[in-house]
Design a protein around this motif. Structure first.
Motif, PDB file in Angstrom:
ATOM      1  N   LEU A  14     -52.700 -22.208 -14.307  1.00 25.21           N
ATOM      2  CA  LEU A  14     -52.747 -20.860 -14.876  1.00 25.21           C
ATOM      3  C   LEU A  14     -51.404 -20.155 -14.736  1.00 25.21           C
ATOM      4  N   LEU A  15     -50.698 -20.403 -13.641  1.00 25.02           N
ATOM      5  CA  LEU A  15     -49.346 -19.845 -13.534  1.00 25.02           C
ATOM      6  C   LEU A  15     -48.445 -20.402 -14.633  1.00 25.02           C
ATOM      7  N   ASP A  16     -48.607 -21.675 -14.924  1.00 22.45           N
ATOM      8  CA  ASP A  16     -47.834 -22.289 -15.997  1.00 22.45           C
ATOM      9  C   ASP A  16     -48.134 -21.602 -17.334  1.00 22.45           C
ATOM     10  N   LEU A  17     -49.393 -21.276 -17.565  1.00 19.45           N
ATOM     11  CA  LEU A  17     -49.768 -20.619 -18.826  1.00 19.45           C
ATOM     12  C   LEU A  17     -49.194 -19.216 -18.945  1.00 19.45           C
ATOM     13  N   THR A  18     -48.873 -18.577 -17.804  1.00 19.99           N
ATOM     14  CA  THR A  18     -48.263 -17.244 -17.878  1.00 19.99           C
ATOM     15  C   THR A  18     -46.861 -17.306 -18.462  1.00 19.99           C
ATOM     16  N   LEU A  19     -46.259 -18.499 -18.467  1.00 16.30           N
ATOM     17  CA  LEU A  19     -44.901 -18.657 -19.002  1.00 16.30           C
ATOM     18  C   LEU A  19     -44.849 -18.802 -20.513  1.00 16.30           C
ATOM     19  N   GLN A  20     -45.976 -19.060 -21.121  1.00 12.66           N
ATOM     20  CA  GLN A  20     -45.984 -19.295 -22.562  1.00 12.66           C
ATOM     21  C   GLN A  20     -45.678 -18.003 -23.309  1.00 12.66           C
ATOM     22  N   PRO A  21     -44.812 -18.076 -24.325  1.00 12.36           N
ATOM     23  CA  PRO A  21     -44.511 -16.874 -25.110  1.00 12.36           C
ATOM     24  C   PRO A  21     -45.800 -16.259 -25.651  1.00 12.36           C
ATOM     25  N   ALA A  22     -45.958 -14.975 -25.394  1.00 13.88           N
ATOM     26  CA  ALA A  22     -47.163 -14.229 -25.800  1.00 13.88           C
ATOM     27  C   ALA A  22     -48.429 -14.897 -25.272  1.00 13.88           C
ATOM     28  N   TYR A  23     -48.299 -15.609 -24.155  1.00 16.91           N
ATOM     29  CA  TYR A  23     -49.422 -16.337 -23.535  1.00 16.91           C
ATOM     30  C   TYR A  23     -50.088 -17.282 -24.529  1.00 16.91           C
ATOM     31  N   ALA A  26     -50.781 -24.038 -24.638  1.00 23.44           N
ATOM     32  CA  ALA A  26     -49.990 -25.174 -24.156  1.00 23.44           C
ATOM     33  C   ALA A  26     -50.942 -26.351 -24.012  1.00 23.44           C
ATOM     34  N   SER A  27     -50.469 -27.517 -24.351  1.00 18.27           N
ATOM     35  CA  SER A  27     -51.320 -28.704 -24.253  1.00 18.27           C
ATOM     36  C   SER A  27     -51.491 -29.114 -22.793  1.00 18.27           C
ATOM     37  N   VAL A  28     -52.580 -29.836 -22.537  1.00 18.12           N
ATOM     38  CA  VAL A  28     -52.837 -30.352 -21.197  1.00 18.12           C
ATOM     39  C   VAL A  28     -51.678 -31.246 -20.768  1.00 18.12           C
ATOM     40  N   LYS A  29     -51.219 -32.077 -21.693  1.00 22.67           N
ATOM     41  CA  LYS A  29     -50.123 -33.000 -21.388  1.00 22.67           C
ATOM     42  C   LYS A  29     -48.859 -32.238 -20.979  1.00 22.67           C
ATOM     43  N   ALA A  30     -48.537 -31.165 -21.698  1.00 19.86           N
ATOM     44  CA  ALA A  30     -47.329 -30.385 -21.391  1.00 19.86           C
ATOM     45  C   ALA A  30     -47.445 -29.709 -20.028  1.00 19.86           C
ATOM     46  N   ILE A  31     -48.597 -29.123 -19.740  1.00 18.43           N
ATOM     47  CA  ILE A  31     -48.804 -28.476 -18.439  1.00 18.43           C
ATOM     48  C   ILE A  31     -48.706 -29.523 -17.331  1.00 18.43           C
ATOM     49  N   PRO A  71     -52.592 -11.775 -17.345  1.00 15.43           N
ATOM     50  CA  PRO A  71     -52.471 -12.251 -15.961  1.00 15.43           C
ATOM     51  C   PRO A  71     -52.837 -11.172 -14.928  1.00 15.43           C
ATOM     52  N   ALA A  72     -52.637  -9.923 -15.286  1.00 17.38           N
ATOM     53  CA  ALA A  72     -52.964  -8.829 -14.357  1.00 17.38           C
ATOM     54  C   ALA A  72     -54.471  -8.707 -14.128  1.00 17.38           C
ATOM     55  N   SER A  73     -55.269  -9.206 -15.070  1.00 19.90           N
ATOM     56  CA  SER A  73     -56.723  -9.060 -14.950  1.00 19.90           C
ATOM     57  C   SER A  73     -57.420 -10.340 -14.479  1.00 19.90           C
ATOM     58  N   ILE A  74     -56.647 -11.321 -14.034  1.00 23.82           N
ATOM     59  CA  ILE A  74     -57.214 -12.562 -13.495  1.00 23.82           C
ATOM     60  C   ILE A  74     -56.830 -12.638 -12.022  1.00 23.82           C
ATOM     61  N   SER A  75     -57.835 -12.679 -11.151  1.00 26.19           N
ATOM     62  CA  SER A  75     -57.546 -12.707  -9.717  1.00 26.19           C
ATOM     63  C   SER A  75     -57.578 -14.129  -9.170  1.00 26.19           C
ATOM     64  N   GLU A 126     -50.724 -12.243 -12.149  1.00 32.17           N
ATOM     65  CA  GLU A 126     -49.435 -11.581 -12.382  1.00 32.17           C
ATOM     66  C   GLU A 126     -48.671 -11.417 -11.069  1.00 32.17           C
ATOM     67  N   ASP A 127     -49.364 -11.039  -9.984  1.00 30.24           N
ATOM     68  CA  ASP A 127     -48.728 -10.919  -8.669  1.00 30.24           C
ATOM     69  C   ASP A 127     -48.124 -12.252  -8.243  1.00 30.24           C
ATOM     70  N   LEU A 128     -48.901 -13.327  -8.401  1.00 28.65           N
ATOM     71  CA  LEU A 128     -48.426 -14.657  -8.020  1.00 28.65           C
ATOM     72  C   LEU A 128     -47.207 -15.067  -8.848  1.00 28.65           C
ATOM     73  N   TYR A 129     -47.253 -14.745 -10.121  1.00 26.49           N
ATOM     74  CA  TYR A 129     -46.133 -15.058 -11.012  1.00 26.49           C
ATOM     75  C   TYR A 129     -44.852 -14.370 -10.527  1.00 26.49           C
ATOM     76  N   PHE A 130     -44.942 -13.058 -10.249  1.00 28.10           N
ATOM     77  CA  PHE A 130     -43.753 -12.327  -9.805  1.00 28.10           C
ATOM     78  C   PHE A 130     -43.290 -12.789  -8.427  1.00 28.10           C
ATOM     79  N   ASP A 131     -44.226 -13.148  -7.545  1.00 21.46           N
ATOM     80  CA  ASP A 131     -43.843 -13.685  -6.234  1.00 21.46           C
ATOM     81  C   ASP A 131     -43.074 -14.995  -6.394  1.00 21.46           C
TER      82      ASP A 131
END
Length: 147
Positions: A14-23, A26-31, A71-75, A126-131
């Motif tokens: 899920l952190l990887d998915l936060t990097l996708q442009p406009a969320y 992304a394929s399973v293979k790419a992640i 990401p801010a609404s997923i804990s 989102e917190d984890l991403y910024f950390d």
């Protein structure tokens, strides 16, 4: 509480998915390649995360998985719960009523459990991403992102 590979890999994905442009998707293979995860296992976890409403699947050539919400609404607690992680202390333990020490220990563990649960549900993706980004910047690393 012990964080298993199920929980760890799910958070990484899920952190990887936060990097996708406009969320975007992304394929399973790419992640799996970016995060060094086994793709078949990751696919199973993403299905569970989809069932929990944390990600959605997009069909087609440009498809894959994407975050279902910001990401801010997923804990962190929601992620771990979605893949079956347990944070319960002393499962199926009931204190012996005749021993005060047993009740004290039981009460302490229950209080710790409540605090841990509050913490897990207060930490957003989102917190984890910024950390992770802050740590990466402090290390002077490139913009590649592996959790």
């Amino acid at each position: 509480m012990k964080l298993t590979t199920r929980g760890h890999y799910s958070v990484k994905a899920l952190l990887d998915l936060t990097l996708q442009p406009a969320y975007g998707p992304a394929s399973v293979k790419a992640i799996a390649q970016r995060q060094d995860l086994p793709a078949p296992y990751l696919e199973k976890l993403l299905i569970e995360l989809r069932r929990a409403g944390l990600v959605q699947s997009i069909r087609g050539v440009q498809g894959g998985y994407q975050l279902a919400r910001s990401p801010a609404s997923i804990s962190l607690g929601q992620i771990l719960e979605a893949v079956g992680e347990s944070i319960d202390p002393l499962p199926r333990h009931s204190p012996d009523g005749s021993q005060a020490e047993d009740w004290v220990t039981f009460t302490v563990w229950n209080r710790l459990h409540r605090k841990l649960k509050e913490s897990l549900y207060s930490i957003s993706l989102e917190d984890l991403y910024f950390d992770a980004r802050s740590w990466q910047a402090a290390q002077g690393e490139e913009t590649s992102f592996v959790v």
